[in-house]
Design an enzyme around this catalytic site. Structure first.
Site, PDB file in Angstrom:
ATOM      1  N   ALA A  79     -39.585  20.444   4.973  1.00 52.26           N
ATOM      2  CA  ALA A  79     -40.475  19.782   4.018  1.00 52.26           C
ATOM      3  C   ALA A  79     -40.268  18.274   4.137  1.00 52.26           C
ATOM      4  CB  ALA A  79     -40.143  20.248   2.610  1.00 52.26           C
TER       5      ALA A  79
ATOM      6  N   GLY B  97     -38.106  24.113   5.701  1.00 53.94           N
ATOM      7  CA  GLY B  97     -39.479  24.614   5.662  1.00 53.94           C
ATOM      8  C   GLY B  97     -40.026  24.878   7.049  1.00 53.94           C
TER       9      GLY B  97
ATOM     10  N   GLU C 275     -38.959  28.270   7.721  1.00 55.61           N
ATOM     11  CA  GLU C 275     -39.693  29.174   6.816  1.00 55.61           C
ATOM     12  C   GLU C 275     -41.112  29.413   7.321  1.00 55.61           C
ATOM     13  OE1 GLU C 275     -38.503  26.777   3.391  1.00 55.61           O
ATOM     14  OE2 GLU C 275     -37.838  28.631   2.455  1.00 55.61           O
TER      15      GLU C 275
HETATM   16  N1  T1G Z   1     -38.482  14.654   5.563  1.00 54.32           N
HETATM   17  C1  T1G Z   1     -38.808  13.350   5.657  1.00 54.32           C
HETATM   18  N2  T1G Z   1     -38.320  12.508   6.595  1.00 54.32           N
HETATM   19  C2  T1G Z   1     -37.445  13.021   7.471  1.00 54.32           C
HETATM   20  C3  T1G Z   1     -37.044  14.380   7.439  1.00 54.32           C
HETATM   21  C4  T1G Z   1     -37.605  15.206   6.436  1.00 54.32           C
HETATM   22  N3  T1G Z   1     -37.309  16.496   6.347  1.00 54.32           N
HETATM   23  N4  T1G Z   1     -36.146  14.572   8.450  1.00 54.32           N
HETATM   24  C5  T1G Z   1     -36.013  13.389   9.071  1.00 54.32           C
HETATM   25  N5  T1G Z   1     -36.788  12.472   8.504  1.00 54.32           N
HETATM   26  C6  T1G Z   1     -36.922  11.072   8.916  1.00 54.32           C
HETATM   27  C7  T1G Z   1     -35.619  10.308   8.803  1.00 54.32           C
HETATM   28  O1  T1G Z   1     -35.476   9.790   7.485  1.00 54.32           O
HETATM   29  C8  T1G Z   1     -35.831   9.230   9.842  1.00 54.32           C
HETATM   30  O2  T1G Z   1     -36.723   8.288   9.258  1.00 54.32           O
HETATM   31  C9  T1G Z   1     -36.608   9.931  10.946  1.00 54.32           C
HETATM   32  O3  T1G Z   1     -37.236  11.065  10.309  1.00 54.32           O
HETATM   33  C10 T1G Z   1     -35.741  10.409  12.073  1.00 54.32           C
HETATM   34  O4  T1G Z   1     -34.720  11.198  11.456  1.00 54.32           O
HETATM   35  C11 T1G Z   1     -39.247  23.844   1.441  1.00 54.32           C
HETATM   36  C12 T1G Z   1     -37.317  22.256   0.604  1.00 54.32           C
HETATM   37  C13 T1G Z   1     -34.431  16.772  12.130  1.00 54.32           C
HETATM   38  C14 T1G Z   1     -32.035  16.845  12.862  1.00 54.32           C
HETATM   39  O5  T1G Z   1     -32.792  18.735   5.736  1.00 54.32           O
HETATM   40  O6  T1G Z   1     -31.588  16.816   9.817  1.00 54.32           O
HETATM   41  O7  T1G Z   1     -37.491  21.932   4.029  1.00 54.32           O
HETATM   42  O8  T1G Z   1     -35.216   6.293   9.401  1.00 54.32           O
HETATM   43  O9  T1G Z   1     -32.849   9.717  12.230  1.00 54.32           O
HETATM   44  O10 T1G Z   1     -31.174  12.015  14.324  1.00 54.32           O
HETATM   45  O11 T1G Z   1     -37.355  25.136   1.807  1.00 54.32           O
HETATM   46  O12 T1G Z   1     -33.739  14.258  10.816  1.00 54.32           O
HETATM   47  O13 T1G Z   1     -36.901   6.751  11.211  1.00 54.32           O
HETATM   48  O14 T1G Z   1     -37.661   6.042   8.901  1.00 54.32           O
HETATM   49  O15 T1G Z   1     -32.398  12.026  11.245  1.00 54.32           O
HETATM   50  O16 T1G Z   1     -33.206  12.903  15.654  1.00 54.32           O
HETATM   51  C15 T1G Z   1     -34.856  20.448   5.062  1.00 54.32           C
HETATM   52  C16 T1G Z   1     -33.460  16.760   7.723  1.00 54.32           C
HETATM   53  C17 T1G Z   1     -35.757  19.657   4.182  1.00 54.32           C
HETATM   54  C18 T1G Z   1     -33.638  18.261   7.908  1.00 54.32           C
HETATM   55  C19 T1G Z   1     -33.499  14.922  13.469  1.00 54.32           C
HETATM   56  N6  T1G Z   1     -34.719  19.748   6.336  1.00 54.32           N
HETATM   57  N7  T1G Z   1     -33.574  16.044   8.976  1.00 54.32           N
HETATM   58  O17 T1G Z   1     -32.388  14.055  13.581  1.00 54.32           O
HETATM   59  O18 T1G Z   1     -33.532  11.783  13.510  1.00 54.32           O
HETATM   60  S1  T1G Z   1     -35.961  20.459   2.609  1.00 54.32           S
HETATM   61  C20 T1G Z   1     -33.673  18.929   6.554  1.00 54.32           C
HETATM   62  C21 T1G Z   1     -32.582  16.111   9.918  1.00 54.32           C
HETATM   63  C22 T1G Z   1     -36.925  21.816   2.970  1.00 54.32           C
HETATM   64  C23 T1G Z   1     -37.969  23.936   2.212  1.00 54.32           C
HETATM   65  C24 T1G Z   1     -37.008  22.860   1.903  1.00 54.32           C
HETATM   66  C25 T1G Z   1     -32.770  15.235  11.114  1.00 54.32           C
HETATM   67  C26 T1G Z   1     -33.193  15.973  12.387  1.00 54.32           C
HETATM   68  P1  T1G Z   1     -36.632   6.750   9.724  1.00 54.32           P
HETATM   69  P2  T1G Z   1     -33.267  11.149  12.067  1.00 54.32           P
HETATM   70  P3  T1G Z   1     -32.534  12.663  14.360  1.00 54.32           P
END
Ligand code: T1G
Length: 694
Positions: A62, A101, A104
């Protein structure tokens, strides 16, 4: 341009999600997926569907930046249901990370074909949440409730092979992923039948239930403090006890409540703060990092050895340099011993250890640093020693080599001034143990060149660290604020608290260890010697000094603030220490009194927040969130409270200002007077976050 494009290949529609950089499921993406599913459902030329993504990540989940804002349709569960209920089979083509998500979405598909390098996970727990779009219901049905719960509790992704073994992936593409997924989808259409994850029940056996309840009970014992673990247990238990729709609704209710919970807001703050720290205000993209292909570390002590291990782990050849062979041998033995321990534990293969050791060359004499692109000095914390080393490095290293110091407190500008190239000098303040702790304070000297700063931050990331740029002052950011907590903790002892009461308040707050247990572990003599060296500039610590003068240095001498019977790791109360504290109170004419945990928290943490505000006023840190991640990653400030500055906003800056005014009046310590910035923000109900946005 729509974030989802449709590419049809002989009867199969390939939906490609394309929302750089990580295909987060923003409202626009959710809507485009729903529209595309509807469009291909109505297309008679299409028999089956493949769901794919552009870039290196499948879908990162998400869009976290949308949380806490008014929800925009369609909600992810609706999109998930549209995929699952599609009249045409949908197969996920997972090219990379499928998280939250994103997974999911793939669980709603009727099969999952993954690239060999793909990783699949539900990391919501790390954001203080639980999966909110069916993950707690579909994953258990595919792989069993016990393994599913373990995967959601850890939040760590599993690689393709493991996903296949678990039954989470149906196939690993051995050629083109999209072709593989499209063929799989076409085969399902030809068979005319496929099973939805929600219809599976074969893995939900009584043994699986018993295994789940056991793992859940263990998890609840360990995580009573934060609400998402009990919520996860309740949601997954619904797999056994509730009809699918009811259990799905219960999951969603937990998820929504957690999104609003302060601990999740704090963890999401930390998530973005860690990424924001990479941005240096005023630093343009045109500033490029210098190539770092070879490093040298001066000093083979605990820190120097740990830093050399960081380079070795990153695959960067490093020369570890000492002035005496026996010190060098001891340092190399310590490194080898560290790796052997990891190999024995099974966390490192012998081959990996051998590869890392092959990256480390031992040498005597600073001349061995001649061909290094960066030299990190980790010698004795004494300006004279450092001046001599930098003076020599200035002569023996090649032009353009970066000269870094690992000093914890000393003036990086003064060190730079001992060379003819202050523009190449920077501070790289690692935290002990350097090969473990993520935080790296990158100390920018007045004359540090922009590309040296960019190179240092880039190198920090390559070393697996969390680099944060800070300015030059005594203790930079972390240790400068730590000094205020140490001083406050001592004051609490003289005012009436005892070490175990202060430590209990701190561990109850969420730290792993309190200040006095920490002092005993690190060695009381270290601070005692530093205070003697600093003279009257030093922060007063009468209790610690009295203990040190008695030779009670903590764990290493069997007693300090606590007693360590037979060398025990956990200390017990020491009546002699407590008597000494009472005597010091009397000598200082202080009438002792008891303190509540809230009072102890305020007295320890308000002065830290105040110092943080001064650090911001002085430009030593670029933003309050940098201070938060320094404390979360360097000193174990509990991430579920967001760090000192985020926590302070939750307490209320006006309340903190009032508390500081009382402490300043009570102690006569003017450094506890609220910082101007703090008073200004408190005055107009401002916040540190708003400060940054401005
Ligand atoms: N939402 C919004 N922005 C995100 C994002 C996300 N999920 N993931 C990364 N970004 C942005 C991050 O802030 C950065 O922005 C850029 O993308 C690159 O990220 C409904 C509720 C995928 C392993 O917890 O673990 O789904 O600084 O530097 O090192 O059940 O990003 O460039 O402006 O980390 O290559 C669950 C979170 C969400 C995964 C990639 N998902 N992301 O790593 O790049 S809750 C997460 C990561 C959810 C559902 C629930 C990592 C990555 P900027 P980065 P990276």
């Amino acid at each position: 341009m729509t974030p989802v494009r449709i590419e049809a290949t002989n009867g199969v529609a390939v939906l490609v999600i394309d929302n750089p950089p990580v295909n987060a499921l923003s409202a626009a993406v959710r809507g485009a997926i729903a529209d595309a599913i509807a469009a291909v459902a109505a297309d008679p030329a299409i028999q089956a569907i493949a769901l794919a993504a552009a870039g290196k990540v499948f879908v990162a989940g998400a869009d976290i930046s949308e949380f806490g804002k008014p929800p925009l349709p369609p909600a992810l569960p609706e999109v998930v249901a549209a995929i699952e209920d599609s009249a045409k089979p949908v197969v996920a083509a997972i090219n990379g990370m499928a998280l939250g998500g994103g997974l999911e979405l793939a669980l709603a598909c009727h099969a999952r074909v993954v690239a060999p390098s793909a990783k699949l996970g539900l990391p919501e727990i790390k954001l203080g949440l639980i999966p909110g779009a069916g993950g707690t219901q579909r994953l258990p049905r595919l792989i069993g409730a016990a393994p599913a719960f373990a995967l959601m509790l850890s939040g760590d992704p599993v690689p393709a092979q493991k996903a296949l073994a678990l039954g989470l992936a149906d196939a690993i593409a051995d050629g083109d992923l999209i072709v593989g997924a499209a063929d799989h989808a076409r085969a399902l259409a030809a068979a005319g039948s496929w099973t939805k994850a929600r219809e599976r029940a074969d893995k939900l056996t009584t043994e699986d239930r018993a295994a789940f309840e056991a793992v859940a009970a263990e998890a609840l014992k360990r995580s009573a403090r934060i609400p998402n673990v009990p919520a996860l247990v309740d949601a997954v238990r619904g797999v056994f006890d509730k009809p699918f729709a009811e259990a799905l609704a219960a999951e969603r209710a937990h998820f929504k409540a957690l999104v609003a919970d302060p601990s999740s807001k704090a963890l999401r703050h930390v998530f973005f703060a860690e990424r924001e720290a990479a941005r240096i205000p005023g630093m343009g993209k045109e500033v490029k990092a210098r190539p770092i292909t070879k490093a040298a570390v001066i000093g083979a002590g605990t820190m120097g050895g740990g830093i050399a291990m960081c380079f070795a782990q990153a695959g960067i050849p490093v020369t570890l340099i000492e002035v005496k062979a026996e010190a060098l041998d001891a340092g190399m033995a310590r490194i080898r011993g560290n790796y052997e321990t990891s190999v024995k534990r099974g966390s490192l293969s012998q081959a990996a250890m051998d590869a890392r050791m092959a990256h480390i060359t031992a040498a005597v004499g600073l001349e061995a640093a001649a061909d290094a692109d960066i030299v990190v000095e980790a010698a004795f914390e004494d300006m004279g020693v450092k001046a001599e080393i930098f003076g020599t490095l200035d002569k023996v290293t090649r032009p353009g080599a970066i000269l870094a110091t690992n000093t914890s407190y000393l003036d990086v500008d003064a060190i730079a001034a001992t060379t003819s190239r202050p523009q190449d000098v920077v501070g790289l303040h690692f935290f002990s143990p350097a090969n473990v702790m993520r935080l790296l304070e990158v100390v920018r000297g007045a004359k540090t060149a922009p590309d040296v700063l960019v190179t240092s931050l880039d190198l920090g990331r390559k070393l697996g660290k969390l680099p944060v740029a800070v300015g030059v002052c005594y203790g930079f950011v972390g240790n400068r604020m730590l000094a205020k907590r140490t001083q406050a903790a001592e004051r609490l002892l003289l005012a009436g608290a005892l070490p175990h009461e202060v430590d209990a308040a701190v561990t109850d707050f969420g730290f792993r260890m309190g200040p006095f247990a920490m002092a005993d572990l690190a060695g009381i003599d270290i601070g005692w010697r530093a205070r003697k060296a600093a003279g009257d500039k030093a922060v007063k610590a009468p209790v610690a000094d009295a203990l040190a003068e008695l030779g009670r240095f903590g764990q290493k001498t069997g007693r300090g603030f606590y007693l360590y019977p037979e060398g025990a790791r956990a200390g017990v109360r020491d009546p002699e220490t407590e008597a000494l504290i009472v005597a010091l109170s009397e000598k200082a004419g202080i009438a002792r009194r008891s303190f509540t945990r809230e009072e102890i928290e305020a007295r320890l943490f308000y002065p830290m927040v105040n110092e943080g505000a001064k650090i911001l006023e002085e430009g030593i840190a670029a933003r309050a969130s940098d201070i938060d991640i320094i404390w979360v990653n360097g000193y174990n400030w509990p991430a579920f409270t967001g760090g000192p500055m985020h926590w302070a906003e939750g307490v209320g800056l006006a309340k903190i200002v009032a508390g500081l005014e009382e402490m300043a009046a009570e102690t006569g310590d003017v450094s506890l007077e609220p910082a101007a910035l703090l008073k200004r923000l408190a005055g107009n109900a401002g916040s540190f976050a708003a400060l940054e946005a401005a």
